[in-house]
Design an enzyme around this catalytic site. Structure first.
Site, PDB file in Angstrom:
ATOM      1  N   SER A  20      -9.897   2.260   2.776  1.00 57.73           N
ATOM      2  CA  SER A  20      -8.961   2.954   1.924  1.00 57.73           C
ATOM      3  C   SER A  20      -7.978   2.037   1.186  1.00 57.73           C
ATOM      4  CB  SER A  20      -8.163   3.955   2.742  1.00 57.73           C
ATOM      5  OG  SER A  20      -7.300   3.292   3.651  1.00 57.73           O
ATOM      6  N   LYS A  45       0.852  -1.192   0.000  1.00 64.48           N
ATOM      7  CA  LYS A  45       0.000   0.000   0.000  1.00 64.48           C
ATOM      8  C   LYS A  45       0.885   1.238   0.000  1.00 64.48           C
ATOM      9  CE  LYS A  45      -3.902   2.057   2.555  1.00 64.48           C
ATOM     10  NZ  LYS A  45      -4.775   1.957   3.757  1.00 64.48           N
ATOM     11  N   SER A  64     -10.268   0.106   7.029  1.00 65.27           N
ATOM     12  CA  SER A  64      -9.621   0.230   5.715  1.00 65.27           C
ATOM     13  C   SER A  64      -8.939  -1.024   5.200  1.00 65.27           C
ATOM     14  CB  SER A  64      -8.596   1.363   5.747  1.00 65.27           C
ATOM     15  OG  SER A  64      -9.236   2.603   5.630  1.00 65.27           O
TER      16      SER A  64
END
Lengths: 488, 95
Positions: free
Chosen positions: A158, A78, A182
Site C-alpha cells: 500500500s 505516508k 506494504s
C-alpha cells in the site's frame, strides 16, 4: 556537483554539515521536482509552507551548532500518519477534511530530529491493497516503465506513493507502513530499499490503524544506509503504544560494513513453488551467490506452513480492520451523510465513505468474528498464525537470516488484476508470513527483468535482530550495483 | 463456504454499511470466493496449538491509573461534522 535531488540522505547529511548546501536549498529542489512530477500522483497533499518553514528553522539551528540526526533532510510522509494541523486522509473519502490536532509518535520523532516534511503520500485506502489503486485520490504511477513501452505500471502497495516518490527522487526518504508487505513489496516494485522492523520497534500511536497486531512503520529510501539512518530515529519505546518495545535500540548504521562472513543464510524451499517466475527465481539464486562470495553459507530450510500464511492473513487482518474501522461513524470526524435515525446515518456515511475493497474487508472481518463463526475462522487463524511463527523460530535455530524474493513478479499495469481480489492478494505471498510472525524484513533492489523493470530480494531475521538484517542487506546492495532511476 | 444474499445483508447490518439490493448478489459472489479460498486452513491440525493473539509475546506494561491529559474540548470536537457547544451531535435517538 550532483543534482540536489539525487543525493542520498547520508550524502546530504555530509554536505549540510560541511556547509555546501542549505536545508532551504534542498527543500526547494525537492518541491520543484514534486511539481514537475505531479503526473505520478505520488502525493495527496503537498506542504510547501511547512517544508520551507522547517528548512529555515533547520538552517538557523545549524548556525547555532544544534542539529538533530536528520536535520534539513526532506522527507515524504505516508498519509496514514497523523500530522498536526495537516490534512490526513488514509486515502479514504471517509476522512474528508480531517486535520489531526496531534502528531503521530513516529513523525514527531522525525520532526524533532530536524527532518523537513514535503507532503503526505498516496496509498491504498486505509493501506488495504498491493498496487495503490484503491486510493480515493486515484492511483499512483510507478516512475519505471518497461523498455519501449508507454504503459503505466503500479508502484505496488500500500505504500505506493512513498515508493514512487523516493524512486523518482521527489523526496530523499519516506515513511511507510507494512501490515502484510506494504513497505517491502512497493520497495521491490520501484527499485528502492524498504525496511519493516520487528513488530513493536516503532510506536503505532497516531498511525491510522488497519490491523493492530500486524501494523508496523518503517523507512523507504534509495540506499540501505539511508534506511538505517531513518529507522534509528523512528523507533524506540513509547508509553502511548503498549505494544511498543522497551528493547534497546542498537546503532544500525554502525553495523552496515560488518559483512556476512560466516553467517548462515536460510533458503526456504516453500518460496520456490512450481511455476515461480523464472527471472525472479534466477535473481534469488544470484543473490545467494553474492552472499556466498562474501563468506556466508547457504542452508536449505523448510517453513512448512508457508502456504497457509495468506489465508490466515485474510482472516486476521480483516477481523482487526472491521473492529478498528468501526470508529468511522460520521460523528467525531470526517464525512457525515445525513440519515433519519442514528443507525441510518452510520450506514449511509460508511456506504458513501468507504471504497469497494475496504467494504469487502470489513464485511469479511465482521463475518469471521460473528457468533457461530468465530471459532471456525478467527480462532483457527490465530492458531495457524502460531504455527507460522513457530516455523520461523525453528528456522532461526539453524540460520542467522533468510533470503527470498520480495514479490512473485515485476510491477504490472494499472488496471490489471483488479477483477479477482484473491489474485491481487497473491502479490504478498512472500511478505505476509514475516508479518504474521512479527519478525523484521527488508527488501533490497537487486536486479532488472529483461524488460528493464526492478526486482527485489527480501531478507528476514529473527525478532529484534535488525543488525543482521542491515548487514545482509548492505552486502546485497553492494554486490547488485542496482541501476537507480535517473542515476545512469 | 458460500454466502447467500440474506447472510450478506445481515453482515452489512452488523457492520453498519448500507448495501443496495442490487449489490448483494455480486458481493455474495466475491465474499464467497474469498471464504472458499480461506477454507484450506481447515486441513491444518491445530489441536495442540495455543492461538497467537497479538503481534508480540511480550507482557503488556502496567502504569498508574492517573489522569495525565485532557481539558481540551475544543481540540476534541474540532474535526466533528456538526459540533455544538463542545458536544458531538447525532440524529435524535429518543422519541
Amino acid at each position: 556537483m550532483t543534482s540536489l535531488t539525487a543525493l542520498t540522505i547520508a550524502d546530504a547529511r555530509d554536505q549540510l554539515a560541511a556547509g555546501k548546501v542549505s536545508a532551504v536549498e534542498l527543500a526547494d529542489a525537492h518541491l520543484a521536482a514534486m511539481e514537475k512530477a505531479a503526473d505520478l500522483n505520488a502525493f495527496i497533499t503537498t506542504t510547501p509552507d511547512v517544508a520551507r518553514d522547517r528548512a529555515k528553522a533547520s538552517d538557523t539551528r545549524r548556525k547555532k551548532g544544534d542539529v538533530g540526526a536528520l536535520d534539513g533532510i526532506p522527507l515524504g510522509i505516508k498519509d496514514l500518519f497523523c500530522t498536526e494541523g495537516v490534512l490526513t486522509t488514509a486515502a479514504s473519502h471517509i476522512l474528508d477534511g480531517f486535520k489531526p490536532p496531534y502528531e503521530s509518535t513516529v513523525t514527531a520523532k522525525l520532526r524533532d530530529a530536524g527532518a523537513v516534511m514535503l507532503g503526505k503520500l498516496n496509498l491504498d485506502e486505509f493501506a488495504m491493497g498491493s498496487a495503490t489503486i484503491t486510493s480515493y485520490y486515484g492511483p499512483t504511477k510507478n516512475p519505471w516503465k518497461a523498455k519501449g513501452s508507454s504503459v503505466d505500471l503500479v508502484p505496488g502497495g500500500s505504500s505506493g506513493g512513498s515508493a514512487a516518490a523516493v524512486a523518482a527522487s521527489l523526496c530523499m526518504g519516506a515513511t511507510g507502513t507494512d501490515t502484510g508487505g506494504s513497505i517491502r513489496q512497493p520497495a521491490a516494485f520501484t527499485g528502492i530499499v524498504g525496511v519493516k522492523p520487528t513488530y513493536g520497534r516503532c510506536s503505532r500511536w497516531g498511525i491510522v490503524a488497519f490491523a493492530s497486531s500486524l501494523d508496523q512503520a518503517g523507512p523507504m529510501t534509495r540506499t540501505v544506509r539511508d534506511s538505517a539512518i531513518m529507522l534509528q530515529v523512528m523507533c524506540g519505546h513509547d508509553p502511548k503504544d503498549s505494544t511498543s518495545s522497551a528493547h534497546v535500540v542498537p546503532d544500525f548504521e554502525a553495523v552496515l560494513k560488518q559483512g556476512v562472513k560466516g553467517l548462515k543464510i536460510g533458503i526456504p524451499k516453500e518460496y520456490r513453488p512450481d511455476g515461480l517466475n523464472a527471472e525472479v527465481s534466477a535473481l534469488w539464486d544470484r543473490g545467494m551467490g553474492w552472499l556466498k562470495e562474501a563468506g556466508a553459507v547457504a542452508v536449505d530450510i523448510s517453513l512448512p506452513h508457508t502456504k497457509y500464511a495468506l489465508p490466515t492473513y485474510y482472516i486476521v487482518a480483516p477481523a482487526e480492520a472491521s473492529s478498528n474501522l468501526a470508529r468511522y461513524d460520521g460523528v467525531r470526524f470526517g464525512l457525515r451523510e445525513p440519515g433519519k435515525s442514528l443507525d441510518e446515518m452510520y450506514a449511509k456515511t460508511r456506504a458513501a465513505g468507504f471504497g469497494a475493497e475496504v467494504k469487502r474487508r470489513i464485511l469479511i472481518g465482521t463475518y469471521v468474528l460473528s457468533a457461530g463463526y468465530y471459532d471456525a475462522y478467527y480462532l483457527k487463524a490465530q492458531k495457524v498464525r502460531a504455527l507460522i511463527a513457530r516455523d520461523f523460530d525453528q528456522a532461526f535455530e539453524k540460520v542467522d537470516a533468510i533470503l527470498t524474493p520480495t514479490a512473485p513478479s515485476a510491477p504490472f499495469g494499472i488496471g490489471e488484476r483488479m477483477d479477482d481480489p484473491v489474485a491481487m492478494y497473491l502479490n504478498d505471498v512472500f511478505t505476509v508470513p514475516a508479518s504474521l510472525a512479527g519478525i523484521p524484513g527488508a527488501s533490497v533492489p537487486a536486479g532488472l527483468t529483461a524488460t528493464g523493470l526492478p526486482l527485489g530480494l527480501q531478507v528476514l531475521t529473527k525478532r529484534w535482530d535488525e543488525e543482521t538484517l542491515f548487514r545482509v542487506s548492505q552486502v546485497i546492495e553492494d554486490a547488485a550495483a542496482f541501476p537507480r532511476l535517473g542515476a545512469s | 463456504m458460500s454466502l447467500d444474499k440474506a447472510t450478506v445483508r445481515r453482515i452489512a447490518t452488523l457492520a453498519r454499511i448500507d448495501v443496495q439490493e442490487a449489490e448483494l448478489e455480486p458481493l455474495a459472489g466475491e465474499l464467497s470466493a474469498i471464504l472458499g479460498w480461506i477454507e484450506q486452513l481447515q486441513e491444518v491440525d491445530t489441536s495442540a496449538v495455543a492461538p497467537m493473539t497479538g503481534g508480540t509475546d511480550a507482557a503488556l506494561p502496567w502504569r498508574s491509573d492517573v489522569v495525565d491529559d485532557g481539558g481540551q474540548p475544543e481540540k476534541v470536537v474540532a474535526n466533528a461534522p456538526d459540533p455544538q457547544d463542545g458536544f458531538f451531535t447525532v440524529p435524535k435517538v429518543v422519541e
